[in-house]
Design a protein around this motif. Structure first.
Motif, PDB file in Angstrom:
ATOM      1  N   GLN A  11       0.391  -1.325   0.094  1.00  0.00           N
ATOM      2  CA  GLN A  11      -0.405   0.084   0.262  1.00  0.00           C
ATOM      3  C   GLN A  11       1.105   1.299   0.011  1.00  0.00           C
ATOM      4  O   GLN A  11       0.825   2.240  -0.212  1.00  0.00           O
ATOM      5  CB  GLN A  11      -0.959  -0.183   1.358  1.00  0.00           C
ATOM      6  CG  GLN A  11      -1.602  -1.193   1.695  1.00  0.00           C
ATOM      7  CD  GLN A  11      -3.224  -0.479   0.649  1.00  0.00           C
ATOM      8  OE1 GLN A  11      -3.209   0.570   0.644  1.00  0.00           O
ATOM      9  NE2 GLN A  11      -3.994  -2.127   0.348  1.00  0.00           N
ATOM     10  N   GLU A  12       2.025   1.172   0.330  1.00  0.00           N
ATOM     11  CA  GLU A  12       2.761   2.251   0.978  1.00  0.00           C
ATOM     12  C   GLU A  12       4.414   1.801   1.087  1.00  0.00           C
ATOM     13  O   GLU A  12       4.677   0.602   1.235  1.00  0.00           O
ATOM     14  CB  GLU A  12       2.821   2.920   2.134  1.00  0.00           C
ATOM     15  CG  GLU A  12       2.484   2.364   3.154  1.00  0.00           C
ATOM     16  CD  GLU A  12       2.458   3.522   4.445  1.00  0.00           C
ATOM     17  OE1 GLU A  12       3.102   3.589   5.682  1.00  0.00           O
ATOM     18  OE2 GLU A  12       0.977   3.658   3.722  1.00  0.00           O
ATOM     19  N   SER A  13       5.224   2.789   0.602  1.00  0.00           N
ATOM     20  CA  SER A  13       7.089   2.387   0.819  1.00  0.00           C
ATOM     21  C   SER A  13       7.240   1.821   2.051  1.00  0.00           C
ATOM     22  O   SER A  13       5.847   2.837   2.992  1.00  0.00           O
ATOM     23  CB  SER A  13       7.662   3.365   0.478  1.00  0.00           C
ATOM     24  OG  SER A  13       7.545   3.880  -0.917  1.00  0.00           O
ATOM     25  N   LEU A  14       8.191   0.726   2.209  1.00  0.00           N
ATOM     26  CA  LEU A  14       8.205   0.689   4.072  1.00  0.00           C
ATOM     27  C   LEU A  14       9.192   1.221   4.688  1.00  0.00           C
ATOM     28  O   LEU A  14      10.652   1.190   3.601  1.00  0.00           O
ATOM     29  CB  LEU A  14       8.703  -0.665   4.290  1.00  0.00           C
ATOM     30  CG  LEU A  14       7.728  -2.000   3.872  1.00  0.00           C
ATOM     31  CD1 LEU A  14       7.434  -3.376   3.721  1.00  0.00           C
ATOM     32  CD2 LEU A  14       6.379  -1.883   5.378  1.00  0.00           C
ATOM     33  N   GLN A  15       9.802   2.142   5.479  1.00  0.00           N
ATOM     34  CA  GLN A  15      10.176   3.058   5.769  1.00  0.00           C
ATOM     35  C   GLN A  15      11.019   1.768   7.178  1.00  0.00           C
ATOM     36  O   GLN A  15      10.374   1.603   8.192  1.00  0.00           O
ATOM     37  CB  GLN A  15       9.976   3.681   6.595  1.00  0.00           C
ATOM     38  CG  GLN A  15       9.766   4.970   5.391  1.00  0.00           C
ATOM     39  CD  GLN A  15      10.647   5.001   3.976  1.00  0.00           C
ATOM     40  OE1 GLN A  15      11.622   5.620   4.369  1.00  0.00           O
ATOM     41  NE2 GLN A  15      10.291   5.170   2.953  1.00  0.00           N
ATOM     42  N   LEU A  16      12.634   1.190   6.942  1.00  0.00           N
ATOM     43  CA  LEU A  16      13.142   0.311   7.223  1.00  0.00           C
ATOM     44  C   LEU A  16      14.106   0.932   8.300  1.00  0.00           C
ATOM     45  O   LEU A  16      15.359   2.136   7.551  1.00  0.00           O
ATOM     46  CB  LEU A  16      13.567  -1.067   6.861  1.00  0.00           C
ATOM     47  CG  LEU A  16      12.226  -1.464   6.326  1.00  0.00           C
ATOM     48  CD1 LEU A  16      12.793  -3.169   5.112  1.00  0.00           C
ATOM     49  CD2 LEU A  16      11.568  -2.057   6.720  1.00  0.00           C
ATOM     50  N   LYS A  17      14.651   0.219   9.766  1.00  0.00           N
ATOM     51  CA  LYS A  17      15.968   1.236  10.424  1.00  0.00           C
ATOM     52  C   LYS A  17      16.866  -0.206  10.457  1.00  0.00           C
ATOM     53  O   LYS A  17      16.963  -0.950  10.926  1.00  0.00           O
ATOM     54  CB  LYS A  17      16.061   1.491  11.672  1.00  0.00           C
ATOM     55  CG  LYS A  17      16.380   2.140  11.804  1.00  0.00           C
ATOM     56  CD  LYS A  17      17.095   3.343  13.738  1.00  0.00           C
ATOM     57  CE  LYS A  17      17.852   3.590  14.237  1.00  0.00           C
ATOM     58  NZ  LYS A  17      17.596   3.664  15.220  1.00  0.00           N
ATOM     59  N   LEU A  18      18.098   0.142   9.521  1.00  0.00           N
ATOM     60  CA  LEU A  18      18.954  -1.137  10.562  1.00  0.00           C
ATOM     61  C   LEU A  18      19.998  -1.402  11.530  1.00  0.00           C
ATOM     62  O   LEU A  18      19.550   0.188  12.218  1.00  0.00           O
ATOM     63  CB  LEU A  18      20.377  -1.464   9.478  1.00  0.00           C
ATOM     64  CG  LEU A  18      21.712  -2.251   9.053  1.00  0.00           C
ATOM     65  CD1 LEU A  18      20.972  -3.285   8.792  1.00  0.00           C
ATOM     66  CD2 LEU A  18      22.409  -1.687   8.215  1.00  0.00           C
ATOM     67  N   VAL A  19      19.173  -2.432  12.585  1.00  0.00           N
ATOM     68  CA  VAL A  19      19.308  -2.096  13.726  1.00  0.00           C
ATOM     69  C   VAL A  19      20.919  -3.532  14.238  1.00  0.00           C
ATOM     70  O   VAL A  19      21.203  -3.396  15.459  1.00  0.00           O
ATOM     71  CB  VAL A  19      18.452  -2.143  14.385  1.00  0.00           C
ATOM     72  CG1 VAL A  19      17.436  -1.354  14.193  1.00  0.00           C
ATOM     73  CG2 VAL A  19      17.845  -4.227  14.548  1.00  0.00           C
ATOM     74  N   ASP A  20      21.181  -4.583  13.384  1.00  0.00           N
ATOM     75  CA  ASP A  20      22.373  -4.648  13.582  1.00  0.00           C
ATOM     76  C   ASP A  20      22.381  -5.377  12.039  1.00  0.00           C
ATOM     77  O   ASP A  20      21.717  -5.833  11.184  1.00  0.00           O
ATOM     78  CB  ASP A  20      21.881  -6.081  14.396  1.00  0.00           C
ATOM     79  CG  ASP A  20      22.596  -7.035  14.642  1.00  0.00           C
ATOM     80  OD1 ASP A  20      24.251  -6.564  14.953  1.00  0.00           O
ATOM     81  OD2 ASP A  20      22.664  -8.257  15.775  1.00  0.00           O
ATOM     82  N   SER A  21      23.665  -5.849  11.539  1.00  0.00           N
ATOM     83  CA  SER A  21      23.996  -6.957  10.563  1.00  0.00           C
ATOM     84  C   SER A  21      25.695  -7.703  10.769  1.00  0.00           C
ATOM     85  O   SER A  21      26.474  -7.271  12.336  1.00  0.00           O
ATOM     86  CB  SER A  21      24.964  -5.513   9.422  1.00  0.00           C
ATOM     87  OG  SER A  21      25.782  -4.617  10.255  1.00  0.00           O
ATOM     88  N   LYS A  22      26.216  -8.544  10.088  1.00  0.00           N
ATOM     89  CA  LYS A  22      26.745  -9.312  10.910  1.00  0.00           C
ATOM     90  C   LYS A  22      26.923 -10.231   9.768  1.00  0.00           C
ATOM     91  O   LYS A  22      26.588 -10.919   8.825  1.00  0.00           O
ATOM     92  CB  LYS A  22      26.659 -10.106  11.590  1.00  0.00           C
ATOM     93  CG  LYS A  22      27.726 -11.179  12.074  1.00  0.00           C
ATOM     94  CD  LYS A  22      27.309 -12.709  12.959  1.00  0.00           C
ATOM     95  CE  LYS A  22      28.470 -13.348  13.682  1.00  0.00           C
ATOM     96  NZ  LYS A  22      28.405 -13.949  14.073  1.00  0.00           N
TER      97      LYS A  22
END
Length: 95
Positions: free
Chosen positions: A70-81
């Motif tokens: 329905q609309e774009s998702l706004q995501l925030k990166l909180v972890d990466s490995k």
């Protein structure tokens, strides 16, 4: 096969997931292409765990290929490995 930490949903996906979210316990996890795409389109995904594999595929089904948002998702990166294999695990939350 259904077990202690596994549920097979045979009814309305949205209703069943909302019921599961109300229960005590941990996260609800799924994989593949179809179910995650449906859950994302229904707005039921709170957190995304994405693993990037160092393989280039020229054909086949892709994640979110047929997902209608329905609309774009706004995501925030909180972890990466980064793994020795070259795989990268990313964890995003909705903003």
């Amino acid at each position: 096969m259904e077990g202690k930490n596994t549920s097979i949903i045979r009814g309305n996906l949205k209703e069943e997931i909302l019921k599961l979210k109300q229960q005590p316990g941990g996260n609800i996890s799924t994989g593949g292409v179809d179910i995650p795409s449906q859950l994302i389109a229904l707005g039921l995904v709170d957190e995304f765990h994405i693993v990037v594999q160092p393989i280039v595929a020229g054909a086949g089904r892709r994640f979110l290929d047929n997902t209608n948002l329905q609309e774009s998702l706004q995501l925030k990166l909180v972890d990466s490995k980064v793994f020795d294999s070259g795989y990268v695990a990313l964890r995003y939350v909705k903003q």
